[in-house]
Scaffold this motif. Structure first.
Motif, PDB file in Angstrom:
ATOM      1  N   GLY A 102      44.471 -48.952 -45.746  1.00 15.22           N
ATOM      2  CA  GLY A 102      45.063 -48.590 -44.734  1.00 15.22           C
ATOM      3  C   GLY A 102      45.173 -49.039 -43.407  1.00 15.22           C
ATOM      4  N   GLN A 103      45.684 -48.774 -42.264  1.00 11.77           N
ATOM      5  CA  GLN A 103      45.560 -49.447 -41.023  1.00 11.77           C
ATOM      6  C   GLN A 103      45.317 -48.188 -40.246  1.00 11.77           C
ATOM      7  OE1 GLN A 103      50.014 -50.066 -41.078  1.00 11.77           O
ATOM      8  NE2 GLN A 103      49.455 -52.063 -40.879  1.00 11.77           N
ATOM      9  N   ILE A 104      44.742 -48.924 -39.027  1.00 14.80           N
ATOM     10  CA  ILE A 104      44.201 -48.011 -37.820  1.00 14.80           C
ATOM     11  C   ILE A 104      44.856 -48.894 -36.635  1.00 14.80           C
ATOM     12  CG2 ILE A 104      42.566 -46.906 -36.184  1.00 14.80           C
ATOM     13  CD1 ILE A 104      40.543 -46.989 -38.693  1.00 14.80           C
ATOM     14  N   LEU A 105      46.124 -48.615 -36.258  1.00 14.04           N
ATOM     15  CA  LEU A 105      46.690 -49.239 -35.135  1.00 14.04           C
ATOM     16  C   LEU A 105      46.646 -48.484 -34.016  1.00 14.04           C
ATOM     17  CD1 LEU A 105      50.382 -49.835 -37.194  1.00 14.04           C
ATOM     18  CD2 LEU A 105      48.410 -51.325 -36.983  1.00 14.04           C
ATOM     19  N   PHE A 106      45.988 -49.407 -33.006  1.00  9.35           N
ATOM     20  CA  PHE A 106      45.739 -48.969 -31.773  1.00  9.35           C
ATOM     21  C   PHE A 106      46.499 -49.602 -30.745  1.00  9.35           C
ATOM     22  CE2 PHE A 106      42.847 -49.122 -27.885  1.00  9.35           C
ATOM     23  CZ  PHE A 106      42.775 -47.723 -27.660  1.00  9.35           C
ATOM     24  N   ASN A 107      47.245 -49.183 -29.681  1.00 13.84           N
ATOM     25  CA  ASN A 107      48.294 -49.548 -28.995  1.00 13.84           C
ATOM     26  C   ASN A 107      47.378 -50.119 -27.404  1.00 13.84           C
ATOM     27  OD1 ASN A 107      50.283 -50.318 -26.909  1.00 13.84           O
ATOM     28  ND2 ASN A 107      51.481 -48.638 -27.895  1.00 13.84           N
ATOM     29  N   ASP A 108      47.035 -50.945 -27.411  1.00 18.14           N
ATOM     30  CA  ASP A 108      46.300 -51.356 -26.185  1.00 18.14           C
ATOM     31  C   ASP A 108      47.142 -51.989 -25.013  1.00 18.14           C
ATOM     32  OD1 ASP A 108      44.561 -51.889 -24.096  1.00 18.14           O
ATOM     33  OD2 ASP A 108      43.376 -53.558 -25.538  1.00 18.14           O
ATOM     34  N   ASP A 109      47.898 -51.113 -24.516  1.00 20.05           N
ATOM     35  CA  ASP A 109      48.811 -51.700 -23.382  1.00 20.05           C
ATOM     36  C   ASP A 109      49.882 -52.486 -24.053  1.00 20.05           C
ATOM     37  OD1 ASP A 109      47.676 -50.349 -21.341  1.00 20.05           O
ATOM     38  OD2 ASP A 109      46.206 -52.012 -20.995  1.00 20.05           O
ATOM     39  N   GLY A 110      50.486 -51.946 -24.891  1.00 23.52           N
ATOM     40  CA  GLY A 110      51.948 -52.687 -25.553  1.00 23.52           C
ATOM     41  C   GLY A 110      51.296 -53.872 -26.726  1.00 23.52           C
ATOM     42  N   LYS A 111      50.026 -53.926 -26.785  1.00 25.40           N
ATOM     43  CA  LYS A 111      49.443 -54.955 -27.545  1.00 25.40           C
ATOM     44  C   LYS A 111      48.889 -54.190 -28.907  1.00 25.40           C
ATOM     45  CE  LYS A 111      46.069 -58.071 -27.479  1.00 25.40           C
ATOM     46  NZ  LYS A 111      45.094 -58.757 -26.875  1.00 25.40           N
ATOM     47  N   VAL A 112      49.533 -54.189 -30.042  1.00 21.03           N
ATOM     48  CA  VAL A 112      49.141 -53.256 -31.242  1.00 21.03           C
ATOM     49  C   VAL A 112      48.221 -54.000 -32.073  1.00 21.03           C
ATOM     50  CG1 VAL A 112      49.779 -51.894 -32.826  1.00 21.03           C
ATOM     51  CG2 VAL A 112      51.265 -51.957 -30.995  1.00 21.03           C
ATOM     52  N   ARG A 113      47.007 -53.282 -32.321  1.00 16.72           N
ATOM     53  CA  ARG A 113      46.019 -54.168 -33.180  1.00 16.72           C
ATOM     54  C   ARG A 113      45.597 -53.333 -34.124  1.00 16.72           C
ATOM     55  NH1 ARG A 113      41.757 -57.295 -29.517  1.00 16.72           N
ATOM     56  NH2 ARG A 113      41.550 -55.375 -28.480  1.00 16.72           N
ATOM     57  N   ASP A 114      45.315 -53.879 -35.259  1.00 11.48           N
ATOM     58  CA  ASP A 114      44.899 -53.157 -36.471  1.00 11.48           C
ATOM     59  C   ASP A 114      43.242 -52.874 -36.335  1.00 11.48           C
ATOM     60  OD1 ASP A 114      44.055 -51.858 -38.584  1.00 11.48           O
ATOM     61  OD2 ASP A 114      45.129 -53.087 -40.065  1.00 11.48           O
ATOM     62  N   LEU A 115      42.813 -51.696 -36.025  1.00 12.79           N
ATOM     63  CA  LEU A 115      41.293 -51.935 -36.010  1.00 12.79           C
ATOM     64  C   LEU A 115      40.498 -52.185 -37.039  1.00 12.79           C
ATOM     65  CD1 LEU A 115      40.750 -48.965 -33.599  1.00 12.79           C
ATOM     66  CD2 LEU A 115      41.051 -51.117 -33.102  1.00 12.79           C
ATOM     67  N   VAL A 116      41.027 -52.210 -38.470  1.00 10.31           N
ATOM     68  CA  VAL A 116      40.580 -52.118 -39.684  1.00 10.31           C
ATOM     69  C   VAL A 116      40.207 -53.614 -39.802  1.00 10.31           C
ATOM     70  CG1 VAL A 116      40.630 -52.164 -41.799  1.00 10.31           C
ATOM     71  CG2 VAL A 116      41.455 -50.313 -40.654  1.00 10.31           C
ATOM     72  N   SER A 117      40.925 -54.779 -39.104  1.00 11.00           N
ATOM     73  CA  SER A 117      40.846 -56.135 -39.463  1.00 11.00           C
ATOM     74  C   SER A 117      40.349 -56.704 -38.206  1.00 11.00           C
ATOM     75  CB  SER A 117      42.374 -56.597 -39.591  1.00 11.00           C
ATOM     76  OG  SER A 117      43.106 -56.519 -38.579  1.00 11.00           O
ATOM     77  N   LEU A 118      39.906 -56.053 -37.080  1.00 11.62           N
ATOM     78  CA  LEU A 118      39.246 -56.688 -36.040  1.00 11.62           C
ATOM     79  C   LEU A 118      37.666 -57.201 -36.495  1.00 11.62           C
ATOM     80  CD1 LEU A 118      39.723 -54.481 -32.910  1.00 11.62           C
ATOM     81  CD2 LEU A 118      41.035 -56.429 -33.886  1.00 11.62           C
ATOM     82  N   SER A 119      37.459 -58.228 -35.999  1.00  6.96           N
ATOM     83  CA  SER A 119      35.779 -58.807 -36.379  1.00  6.96           C
ATOM     84  C   SER A 119      35.006 -57.631 -35.449  1.00  6.96           C
ATOM     85  CB  SER A 119      35.725 -60.072 -35.795  1.00  6.96           C
ATOM     86  OG  SER A 119      35.742 -60.095 -34.481  1.00  6.96           O
ATOM     87  N   ARG A 120      33.660 -57.642 -35.724  1.00  4.88           N
ATOM     88  CA  ARG A 120      32.719 -56.990 -35.179  1.00  4.88           C
ATOM     89  C   ARG A 120      32.695 -57.171 -33.704  1.00  4.88           C
ATOM     90  NH1 ARG A 120      27.170 -55.549 -38.049  1.00  4.88           N
ATOM     91  NH2 ARG A 120      28.311 -55.419 -39.861  1.00  4.88           N
ATOM     92  N   GLU A 121      32.619 -58.643 -33.053  1.00  3.14           N
ATOM     93  CA  GLU A 121      32.836 -58.841 -31.875  1.00  3.14           C
ATOM     94  C   GLU A 121      33.945 -58.410 -31.036  1.00  3.14           C
ATOM     95  OE1 GLU A 121      32.173 -61.101 -34.210  1.00  3.14           O
ATOM     96  OE2 GLU A 121      29.858 -61.027 -33.769  1.00  3.14           O
ATOM     97  N   GLU A 122      35.112 -58.338 -31.758  1.00  5.06           N
ATOM     98  CA  GLU A 122      36.415 -57.963 -31.141  1.00  5.06           C
ATOM     99  C   GLU A 122      36.433 -56.251 -31.092  1.00  5.06           C
ATOM    100  OE1 GLU A 122      39.964 -60.738 -32.478  1.00  5.06           O
ATOM    101  OE2 GLU A 122      38.972 -59.642 -34.052  1.00  5.06           O
ATOM    102  N   MET A 123      35.869 -55.557 -32.031  1.00  2.00           N
ATOM    103  CA  MET A 123      35.845 -54.175 -31.966  1.00  2.00           C
ATOM    104  C   MET A 123      34.601 -53.794 -30.769  1.00  2.00           C
ATOM    105  SD  MET A 123      36.672 -51.511 -33.329  1.00  2.00           S
ATOM    106  CE  MET A 123      36.747 -49.912 -33.094  1.00  2.00           C
ATOM    107  N   GLU A 124      33.542 -54.439 -30.557  1.00  2.00           N
ATOM    108  CA  GLU A 124      32.718 -54.016 -29.404  1.00  2.00           C
ATOM    109  C   GLU A 124      33.459 -54.367 -28.230  1.00  2.00           C
ATOM    110  OE1 GLU A 124      29.299 -56.459 -30.123  1.00  2.00           O
ATOM    111  OE2 GLU A 124      28.801 -55.180 -32.062  1.00  2.00           O
ATOM    112  N   HIS A 125      34.550 -54.786 -27.842  1.00  2.00           N
ATOM    113  CA  HIS A 125      35.258 -54.676 -26.920  1.00  2.00           C
ATOM    114  C   HIS A 125      36.101 -53.597 -26.559  1.00  2.00           C
ATOM    115  CE1 HIS A 125      33.826 -58.428 -25.174  1.00  2.00           C
ATOM    116  NE2 HIS A 125      34.075 -59.177 -26.485  1.00  2.00           N
ATOM    117  N   VAL A 126      36.491 -52.787 -27.935  1.00  2.21           N
ATOM    118  CA  VAL A 126      37.354 -51.719 -27.829  1.00  2.21           C
ATOM    119  C   VAL A 126      36.472 -50.653 -27.913  1.00  2.21           C
ATOM    120  CG1 VAL A 126      38.958 -50.469 -29.360  1.00  2.21           C
ATOM    121  CG2 VAL A 126      38.972 -52.988 -29.341  1.00  2.21           C
ATOM    122  N   ARG A 127      35.472 -50.443 -28.725  1.00  3.79           N
ATOM    123  CA  ARG A 127      34.549 -49.190 -28.646  1.00  3.79           C
ATOM    124  C   ARG A 127      33.761 -49.273 -27.250  1.00  3.79           C
ATOM    125  NH1 ARG A 127      30.812 -50.939 -32.362  1.00  3.79           N
ATOM    126  NH2 ARG A 127      32.000 -50.814 -34.048  1.00  3.79           N
ATOM    127  N   GLY A 128      33.718 -47.727 -26.895  1.00  2.00           N
ATOM    128  CA  GLY A 128      33.168 -47.467 -25.462  1.00  2.00           C
ATOM    129  C   GLY A 128      33.849 -48.147 -24.235  1.00  2.00           C
TER     130      GLY A 128
END
Lengths: 339, 345
Positions: B83-109
């Protein structure tokens, strides 16, 4: 009103025989605990968990006790069973003062009052089989022959909706709802008159909660049991109880018929408590946070009315003079100067 | 009228893109006894500023859904397997499932944050409350120590902690349960996240404190436009808070719709049974409706509808084939063979 007046207050209930004496009475019951504070425990306080509570419970009725955590509702239950020694005041069971009984007589009376608990798993010995758990009270009180006892265990299992083959299994093999059924079977083993239910469904999922609540109602009808139903959930308590008592910081603030308490609450605390309950109806949506702040510490209780620090209608008199329970309408009492 | 949508999710408001779009999420736990299918084909959307309530009983997969979105299952036996978890960050849609650990840390929190059930176990007991509120401000918003302190004071004041400047230095054990949860809300709100996930945020609290925390979450949404996913077993809390509701059972979403649809015209037999099994505050029946039996084990694969063994409307097909989510009313998908045939009303 004095305490004995409250204990003998008239009850306006069609289902209860007015001539019967109350099954349980508390008269000015106090339970306090010593508390030490400070680095070397040099500061001593008394924590009043239950403070001058008087109430009476008729045979066959359910009295609900509600209130927030720390309000003393569980301590009151335990003190009524004499599992806590009262600091002062009296508990009467069928008119007999529990404090005055010899150990053997007390042990006989204790059979008549049993308890079921919030966490069914924690209240069942994990190393005993279900049969041993349910049979234990019968063994302790030496009731019947071993054969009778084994038969009685099967009967109790069936009463609470479990099959015979549950007897040889261990508590961990059962779901939360089934564990609570085992706890109920154990409580019923000595054929008690009074069952104190302390948050019996709080740890259960709603679909299972309904099964246990229905079971408790059925058992009450079948065996004429008297319940004290302790819960923080007012909706559940109302469903179960004929009367509800509302507690705050060890004090009984309001007591009356369940329908009156939820529809015409007179004490500001009861009103606040009811208004905070989120109802499963999106049309009834509103701001609920009527009460500001937390419940004060029971060690450092406010003077006067214990609720005056959070009461939206507080008046100068409230911090000075403690209101006593007053009868507002038949069977309905509230401890508020302005109720 | 029935529309077949492949994912069965309500399309939400017509205006704008969703903030979060979860498509066919599948999460499993690998245990010695086998694979636990905790979340199966879960799809939903959350629009900006919208409140989604996810409701269900223990073990239905509602918390695992939240932990999957936050990618907090790493390091456990759980993993997202589809599955996908698409997060719309000001128009930039990213699939949280495929983010690296570091990238995810910029989203979480930062872009999304979470409040948990037990504030004592989710606050670090050996760090001051102030330190814990300042941390995301310094890490994500690159504030100086001084600015972060000022901001933390404002935040604590905003959530109603008296004497916020003094309380910053307190450790969590000095706070009452309600105050701890307020501090958690302050921490979660620190970076003005676009999405707040609240997992049973008031279950451990008394009802008067619960009311305060729910009001606070509502104000947060009004102040900074945060979208909220509120996860709870309490139908009252959902009715109070949510714009739309997803009902979960045994790892599946069984029904979804607006809060009014779900509460006034529930279609799935499970939702209906759940609604009638709770005693209301002022209206007490003689007996409560019960759902006999218990939820199924999530070990192994089931074929039919997971609710079939407990369902009073069950048909032969229910045990054989899993019903997909299908609209039974506009934007009101329901996974029930009988409801889809119009057999429940």
């Amino acid at each position: 009103m004095n305490a004995s007046g409250l204990a003998s207050m008239p009850l306006s209930d069609r289902t209860v025989d007015h001539t019967t004496a109350p099954l349980v009475e508390a008269i000015d019951l106090v339970k306090s605990f010593p508390v030490r504070r400070g680095i070397f425990g040099q500061k001593r306080f008394r924590l009043f968990a239950v403070d001058r509570v008087s109430l009476s419970i008729r045979s066959g009725e359910t009295l609900g006790l509600v209130g927030e955590s720390g309000c003393g509702k569980s301590t009151l239950g335990l003190t009524l069973m004499l599992l806590y020694q009262p600091t002062s005041g009296k508990v009467l069971f069928e008119g007999r003062n529990l404090d005055m009984q010899q150990p053997e007589a007390l042990s006989k009376i204790r059979r008549e009052m049993q308890m079921i608990f919030q966490d069914p798993f924690a209240s069942l010995d994990p190393r005993l089989t279900v049969e041993q758990i349910i049979q234990e009270p019968l063994d302790i009180h030496r009731i019947g022959s071993p054969m009778d006892r084994a038969r009685e265990v099967r009967r109790l299992l069936n009463i609470v909706g479990l099959s015979d083959d549950a007897a040889q299994r261990f508590p961990a093999e059962f779901s939360g709802g089934q564990q609570q059924r085992i706890g109920i079977a154990r409580a019923l083993a000595l054929r008690p008159k009074l069952l104190i239910c302390d948050e019996p469904v709080s740890s259960l999922d709603v679909s299972v909660q309904a099964q246990i609540l229905n079971l408790l109602r059925d058992l009450q009808k079948e065996f004429g049991l008297t319940y004290i139903f302790i819960s923080h959930n007012i909706a559940v308590t109302g469903f179960m109880s004929r009367r509800i008592g509302v507690m705050y910081l060890g004090r009984l603030m309001e007591i009356g018929p369940s329908k009156t308490i939820v529809n015409q609450p007179r004490h500001p605390y009861t009103q606040a408590l009811l208004s905070a309950v989120p109802e499963p109806d999106p049309a009834a949506r509103e701001r609920k946070g009527m009460l500001k702040g937390d419940v004060p510490s029971p060690i450092d209780r406010p003077s006067g009315c214990p609720f005056h620090t959070r009461c939206p209608w507080v008046k100068p008199r409230c911090s000075v003079e403690e209101p006593q329970l007053r009868e507002l309408s038949p069977d309905h009492y509230a401890a508020c100067h302005y109720a | 009228m029935r529309n077949i949508t492949s994912t069965g999710k309500p399309t939400g408001k017509p205006t704008g893109k969703p903030l979060l779009e979860v498509n066919n999420l599948k999460t499993e736990f690998i245990l010695r006894q086998g694979i636990v299918h905790a979340v199966n084909d879960v799809s939903f959307t959350v629009g900006p500023g919208e409140v989604l309530g996810i409701v269900g009983e223990s073990g239905c997969g509602k918390s695992v859904t939240a932990l999957s979105i936050m990618r907090l299952l790493e390091g456990t036996t759980g993993r997202i397997v589809g599955g996908q978890i698409l997060f719309n960050d000001d128009g930039k849609v990213r699939d949280l499932v495929s983010l690296s650990r570091e990238e995810m840390e910029h989203v979480r929190g930062y872009k999304m944050s979470m409040i948990f059930q037990d504030p004592m176990t989710s606050l670090n007991p050996v760090l001051s409350v102030g330190y814990q509120i300042k941390e995301p401000l310094k890490v994500h918003s690159h504030m100086s120590e001084k600015d972060a302190t000022e901001e933390a004071v404002k935040l604590l004041d905003r959530v109603g902690i008296p004497e916020p400047r003094l309380r910053l230095n307190d450790f969590p054990h000095r706070f009452s349960g309600g105050m701890r949860q307020r501090a958690m809300v302050a921490m979660a709100a620190a970076c003005r996240p676009k999405l707040l996930i609240a997992d049973e945020p008031t279950t451990a609290l008394d009802v008067t404190i619960q009311a305060q925390i729910l009001d606070l979450i509502r104000e947060l949404r009004e102040d900074i436009g945060t979208a909220v996913i509120i996860i709870t077993h309490d139908l009252g809390v959902v009715a109070e808070m949510a714009d739309k509701v997803a009902v979960m059972y045994a790892g599946y979403i069984v029904e979804q719709g607006t809060v009014h649809e779900i509460f006034n015209a529930p279609q799935h037999p499970y939702t209906r049974a759940l609604m009638s099994s709770i005693p209301r505050l002022r209206d007490w029946p003689d007996r409560l409706t019960t759902i006999e039996g218990a939820p199924p084990s999530l070990l192994g694969v089931s074929h039919g509808c997971p609710f079939e063994p407990r369902c009073r409307y069950r048909q032969p097909i229910c045990a054989e084939e899993h019903p997909g989510l299908l609209d039974v009313a506009p934007n009101h998908p329901c996974a029930c063979w009988v409801a889809q045939e119009g057999g429940i009303s």
